[in-house]
Design a protein around this motif. Sequence first.
Motif, short mmCIF file in Angstrom:
data_model
loop_
_atom_site.label_atom_id
_atom_site.label_comp_id
_atom_site.label_asym_id
_atom_site.label_seq_id
_atom_site.Cartn_x
_atom_site.Cartn_y
_atom_site.Cartn_z
N ARG A 88 -1.96 46.59 82.79
CA ARG A 88 -2.37 45.80 81.63
C ARG A 88 -2.77 44.36 81.99
O ARG A 88 -2.71 43.47 81.15
CB ARG A 88 -1.26 45.78 80.57
CG ARG A 88 -0.87 47.16 80.07
CD ARG A 88 0.19 47.09 78.99
NE ARG A 88 0.60 48.42 78.57
CZ ARG A 88 -0.04 49.17 77.67
NH1 ARG A 88 -1.14 48.71 77.11
NH2 ARG A 88 0.42 50.37 77.35
N ASP A 89 -3.19 44.18 83.22
CA ASP A 89 -3.73 42.87 83.64
C ASP A 89 -5.25 42.95 83.51
O ASP A 89 -5.97 43.17 84.48
CB ASP A 89 -3.31 42.56 85.07
CG ASP A 89 -3.70 41.15 85.51
OD1 ASP A 89 -4.48 40.49 84.79
OD2 ASP A 89 -3.23 40.72 86.58
N THR A 90 -5.74 42.79 82.27
CA THR A 90 -7.16 43.01 82.03
C THR A 90 -8.03 41.96 82.72
O THR A 90 -9.15 42.26 83.12
CB THR A 90 -7.45 43.03 80.52
OG1 THR A 90 -6.94 41.83 79.93
CG2 THR A 90 -6.82 44.23 79.86
N ALA A 91 -7.53 40.74 82.85
CA ALA A 91 -8.34 39.69 83.50
C ALA A 91 -8.60 40.07 84.96
O ALA A 91 -9.75 39.99 85.43
CB ALA A 91 -7.62 38.34 83.41
N ALA A 92 -7.55 40.48 85.67
CA ALA A 92 -7.73 40.89 87.07
C ALA A 92 -8.58 42.15 87.17
O ALA A 92 -9.41 42.29 88.08
CB ALA A 92 -6.37 41.12 87.72
N ALA A 93 -8.37 43.07 86.24
CA ALA A 93 -9.16 44.31 86.25
C ALA A 93 -10.64 44.02 86.07
O ALA A 93 -11.48 44.59 86.78
CB ALA A 93 -8.67 45.25 85.15
N TYR A 110 -19.66 52.81 85.18
CA TYR A 110 -18.80 53.45 84.18
C TYR A 110 -17.40 52.82 84.18
O TYR A 110 -16.85 52.50 83.12
CB TYR A 110 -18.73 54.95 84.46
CG TYR A 110 -17.64 55.69 83.75
CD1 TYR A 110 -17.51 55.64 82.36
CD2 TYR A 110 -16.74 56.48 84.47
CE1 TYR A 110 -16.49 56.34 81.72
CE2 TYR A 110 -15.73 57.18 83.83
CZ TYR A 110 -15.61 57.10 82.46
OH TYR A 110 -14.61 57.80 81.83
N HIS A 111 -16.83 52.63 85.35
CA HIS A 111 -15.50 52.04 85.43
C HIS A 111 -15.50 50.61 84.89
O HIS A 111 -14.54 50.20 84.22
CB HIS A 111 -15.01 52.05 86.88
CG HIS A 111 -14.64 53.41 87.38
ND1 HIS A 111 -14.23 53.65 88.69
CD2 HIS A 111 -14.59 54.61 86.75
CE1 HIS A 111 -13.97 54.94 88.83
NE2 HIS A 111 -14.19 55.54 87.68
N TYR A 112 -16.55 49.86 85.17
CA TYR A 112 -16.62 48.50 84.63
C TYR A 112 -16.72 48.54 83.11
O TYR A 112 -16.05 47.76 82.40
CB TYR A 112 -17.82 47.78 85.23
CG TYR A 112 -17.96 46.33 84.81
CD1 TYR A 112 -16.85 45.52 84.58
CD2 TYR A 112 -19.22 45.75 84.66
CE1 TYR A 112 -16.99 44.18 84.20
CE2 TYR A 112 -19.37 44.42 84.29
CZ TYR A 112 -18.25 43.65 84.06
OH TYR A 112 -18.39 42.33 83.69
N GLY A 113 -17.50 49.46 82.59
CA GLY A 113 -17.63 49.58 81.14
C GLY A 113 -16.32 49.92 80.47
O GLY A 113 -15.96 49.34 79.43
N HIS A 173 -12.50 47.14 95.74
CA HIS A 173 -12.54 46.35 94.50
C HIS A 173 -12.27 47.25 93.29
O HIS A 173 -11.51 46.90 92.39
CB HIS A 173 -13.91 45.68 94.34
CG HIS A 173 -14.16 44.56 95.30
ND1 HIS A 173 -13.53 43.35 95.21
CD2 HIS A 173 -15.00 44.47 96.37
CE1 HIS A 173 -13.97 42.54 96.18
NE2 HIS A 173 -14.85 43.21 96.89
N ASP A 174 -12.91 48.41 93.29
CA ASP A 174 -12.78 49.34 92.17
C ASP A 174 -11.33 49.80 92.00
O ASP A 174 -10.79 49.82 90.89
CB ASP A 174 -13.70 50.53 92.38
CG ASP A 174 -13.59 51.57 91.27
OD1 ASP A 174 -13.94 51.24 90.12
OD2 ASP A 174 -13.13 52.69 91.55
#
Length: 397
Positions: free
Chosen positions: A288-293, A312-315, A277-278
């Motif tokens: 630049r697909d922030t919704a999927a990210a 941290y990665h989620y933040g 997932h990460d």
Amino acid sequence: MPRDRRPSLPSRPLLPALLLGGALLLLLLLGAAPATARGQQQGPNRPRLAASADTNDWEAYFDFGVKELRRRRDLADAAFYWASKLNPERAEPLFARWVAFWLRDFKRWKDYLNGQDEARLAPDVLAADSLPVAAMMRNPFVHQGLAIILYDELPGRWREDNLTAGYIAYAQPNFPRAIEYLGRALRNDQKSRAWIRTTRAQCFVVLQQYDSAAAELAALKAELTARERGTIGAGYQSKEMLAYAAALVHLARGDRASARRSLQEALSENVAFYPAHDLLGQLALSERDTAAALRAHEQASLLAPNDPVMQYHYGTALIAASRADDATVPLRQAIATSPWYAAPRFALATALETLGERGEARATFEDYLALAARSDSASIGIARARIAALAARERAP
């Protein structure tokens, strides 16, 4: 080469057992500490390094631990512990802690190799055995050569065969020679094929021969699938780590489509396998697909709430999506879980500055500087510039 030494390779092959085993979701032993614990010591005392060493750098402690591993094992264990705390993203200290654990209790190590349940099932042993698993969750290709020390301490002599020579070359490390010897062993060794292929794949990755690494992993997958189909009553063996390793190799080759397919395959094997997932989140963010990210990173953070790296990665993904307010929650969680981990403090300070919390942002940048390794020169420069700018704003009428 000396002869007749012990088994011709570790009697409990480390990489295949972990790569293909079913216990891939054991808790990461990165240690939770309260948010106020920055000035407190959790675990062993920090070893004293040379005056010129950077005591914020995980590599300084890791290198010190390797140097002391055969001589002062408790000190080496403490050094590896602090290396893992200073940078929880790194796999090397986690695996080294497993080696140090057994060197401190070598008699029980022999009982462990002999399969005695009293040694294998002890609570501290089960906790230690999760460390190599945690290391591979960080990096499936982490070098495991330090384990040779455990076998070298046993009585006897090394055998003279290709498999043994390949393992010794891998541990030295001499990766081209390891590939050569293990390739020879692959021709006539059926029992150790999984270990041979995964180790050869590791060597190819280090040498940046990514096509060869991908071919090795694909061959291993095909062999495992054929073995399952040809064995009546055999239980299915999940291969999420193998698919994850393949994804990393595809990314190194620049093949994002194949990497994404491998990650989806890993999740079809085990939907709770949060490293996949990460990595999907990182891929989406780079495109630049922030919704999927955000979807991927949120899922990873929920599956691993005590993993500071996932928080941290989620933040950072939330910051990239212009959601600085939401980003402060996982970033504070990362800091609370691992107070000596510098990177989340830099991200939190950035989010706080965006929110107009200038005083707290400046203090958090200062906290970052107190914890940052000297090698993080670019981020250190940015932090100092932001502190100066924030201070100037506070002085302005």
